[in-house]
Design a protein around this motif. Structure first.
Motif, PDB file in Angstrom:
ATOM      1  N   VAL A 164      -2.828   5.024  -3.132  1.00  0.00           N
ATOM      2  CA  VAL A 164      -3.677   6.069  -2.561  1.00  0.00           C
ATOM      3  C   VAL A 164      -3.077   7.403  -3.001  1.00  0.00           C
ATOM      4  O   VAL A 164      -1.933   7.702  -2.674  1.00  0.00           O
ATOM      5  CB  VAL A 164      -3.717   5.994  -1.018  1.00  0.00           C
ATOM      6  N   GLU A 222       3.198   2.642   2.910  1.00  0.00           N
ATOM      7  CA  GLU A 222       2.420   2.574   4.148  1.00  0.00           C
ATOM      8  C   GLU A 222       2.477   1.201   4.792  1.00  0.00           C
ATOM      9  O   GLU A 222       2.614   1.087   5.993  1.00  0.00           O
ATOM     10  CB  GLU A 222       0.955   2.930   3.881  1.00  0.00           C
ATOM     11  N   VAL A 231      -2.619  11.325  -2.898  1.00  0.00           N
ATOM     12  CA  VAL A 231      -2.727  12.415  -1.931  1.00  0.00           C
ATOM     13  C   VAL A 231      -2.757  13.732  -2.712  1.00  0.00           C
ATOM     14  O   VAL A 231      -1.872  13.990  -3.529  1.00  0.00           O
ATOM     15  CB  VAL A 231      -1.529  12.408  -0.960  1.00  0.00           C
ATOM     16  N   ASP A 281       4.898  13.357  -2.540  1.00  0.00           N
ATOM     17  CA  ASP A 281       5.292  12.319  -1.594  1.00  0.00           C
ATOM     18  C   ASP A 281       5.202  10.933  -2.226  1.00  0.00           C
ATOM     19  O   ASP A 281       4.389  10.697  -3.117  1.00  0.00           O
ATOM     20  CB  ASP A 281       4.374  12.316  -0.368  1.00  0.00           C
ATOM     21  N   ARG A 329       1.200   5.546  -0.599  1.00  0.00           N
ATOM     22  CA  ARG A 329       0.600   6.882  -0.717  1.00  0.00           C
ATOM     23  C   ARG A 329       1.487   7.668  -1.663  1.00  0.00           C
ATOM     24  O   ARG A 329       2.690   7.800  -1.426  1.00  0.00           O
ATOM     25  CB  ARG A 329       0.546   7.579   0.628  1.00  0.00           C
ATOM     26  N   ARG A 365       0.869  -1.189   0.000  1.00  0.00           N
ATOM     27  CA  ARG A 365       0.000   0.000   0.000  1.00  0.00           C
ATOM     28  C   ARG A 365       0.898   1.228   0.000  1.00  0.00           C
ATOM     29  O   ARG A 365       1.748   1.384   0.881  1.00  0.00           O
ATOM     30  CB  ARG A 365      -0.907  -0.002   1.222  1.00  0.00           C
ATOM     31  N   GLU A 419      -3.020   3.765 -10.729  1.00  0.00           N
ATOM     32  CA  GLU A 419      -2.838   2.410 -10.201  1.00  0.00           C
ATOM     33  C   GLU A 419      -2.550   1.386 -11.307  1.00  0.00           C
ATOM     34  O   GLU A 419      -1.644   0.573 -11.154  1.00  0.00           O
ATOM     35  CB  GLU A 419      -4.040   2.008  -9.361  1.00  0.00           C
ATOM     36  N   HIS A 457      -6.395  17.191  -6.779  1.00  0.00           N
ATOM     37  CA  HIS A 457      -5.651  16.102  -7.403  1.00  0.00           C
ATOM     38  C   HIS A 457      -5.044  16.563  -8.719  1.00  0.00           C
ATOM     39  O   HIS A 457      -4.194  15.886  -9.278  1.00  0.00           O
ATOM     40  CB  HIS A 457      -6.568  14.888  -7.639  1.00  0.00           C
TER      41      HIS A 457
END
Length: 127
Positions: free
Chosen positions: A62, A105, A64, A101, A29, A27, A38, A80
């Motif tokens: 995910v 995770e 951010v 970033d 971020r 997972r 993805e 986004h």
């Protein structure tokens, strides 16, 4: 495709954390400024992970949002899409903060088919 460089960075972090154990899923971020999806990152990850403990693993991504501040009116928002205009005044003079970033995770390990030792007394690695 810039996804290959990102996939290599993810694989490096996954391998370090997994310490040789098989990995099923990671997972991650990722900031919106990285502009990855993805499906694209999973395709790149599948290629770079061949022959590694993460071969066949899937990346759960995910996204951010970036924080945007308008220099004209001072309004702050998140998005986004870092290439938007200010929702308050329509200005294009915007400062972007964050959104670049890349954070691992968690990882999900593949289940072991056999664990040596007595399962009733085995308390794991004492180290």
């Amino acid at each position: 495709m810039h996804e290959f460089g990102i996939a290599e960075a993810i694989l490096s972090a996954v391998e370090q954390r997994a310490a040789g154990r098989r990995v099923r899923q990671a997972r991650v971020r990722a900031g919106a400024l990285l502009r990855i999806t993805e499906p694209a990152i999973n395709q790149a990850f599948a290629m770079v992970a061949e022959g590694s403990p993460a071969e066949g693993a899937r990346v759960d991504l995910v996204i951010v949002p970036a924080r945007l501040t308008c220099r004209s009116c001072g309004q702050t928002t998140t998005s986004h899409d870092p290439f938007v205009t200010c929702p308050g005044c329509g200005g294009a003079d915007i400062d972007t903060e964050g959104g670049d970033d890349l954070i691992l995770e968690s990882i999900e390990m593949a289940e072991a088919t056999h664990v040596p030792g007595n399962s009733r007394r085995d308390r794991g690695n004492p180290e």
